[in-house]
Design a protein around this motif. Structure first.
Motif: not given
Length: 161
Positions: A93-102, A118-134
């Motif tokens: 929420m600090k770094d992205f717009t609501p449109k981007d988070i959605k 999809k079964l293994q997906a978690g919010s961790y995909l939006f953590s610092a390690k993953w966020i740029q690629g995602v």
């Protein structure tokens, strides 16, 4: 006389009827009761008010998309796990717009992405390690330019023939 007073009191309460509670439209889903925070989330979601989402709302949105994609719930167990989830979404929420988070959440569950099943997906995909690629992949998906590793390899193979 005390017995007479007691019998009057009993008859008064025997005739007492409780009025059934009225359900508000969003209070029940099937046989499950819905919490106040979930009702607020559903109301914001129905109205498309993503700009008013809190970290809790984003967690619920992720859970909803996960369940739609996998036919099972995304379970968060324990205070530490909930704290981690909130931290991830507060950072987003600090770094992205609501449109981007959605877009990020929708990309994980609505695209043919091959970053994680999809079964293994978690919010961790939006953590610092993953966020740029995602995020880069989500932007490509939004414009119709996202390709899976298999599609890229197929193109390389065909161009080398």
């Amino acid at each position: 006389m005390a017995n007479n007073d007691l019998s009057k009191l009993k008859s008064k309460y025997n005739n007492f009827e409780m009025k059934p509670k009225k359900d508000t439209p969003l209070k029940k889903k099937g046989d499950k009761k819905i919490s106040a925070s979930k009702r607020k989330f559903l109301s914001k979601l129905d109205e498309g008010l993503f700009s008013e989402f809190t970290s809790t709302d984003w967690i619920m949105y992720f859970q909803k998309k996960y369940e739609e994609a996998n036919n099972r719930g995304y379970v968060i167990v324990g205070k530490k796990a909930w704290s981690t989830e909130h931290s991830i979404y507060k950072s987003l929420m600090k770094d992205f717009t609501p449109k981007d988070i959605k877009l990020l959440i929708d990309f994980i569950f609505d695209s043919n992405q091959d970053i994680k099943p999809k079964l293994q997906a978690g919010s961790y995909l939006f953590s610092a390690k993953w966020i740029q690629g995602v995020y880069q992949s989500a932007l490509l998906w939004q414009t119709g330019d996202y390709k899976t590793k298999a599609e890229i390899n197929k193109e390389k193979y065909q161009s080398s023939i």
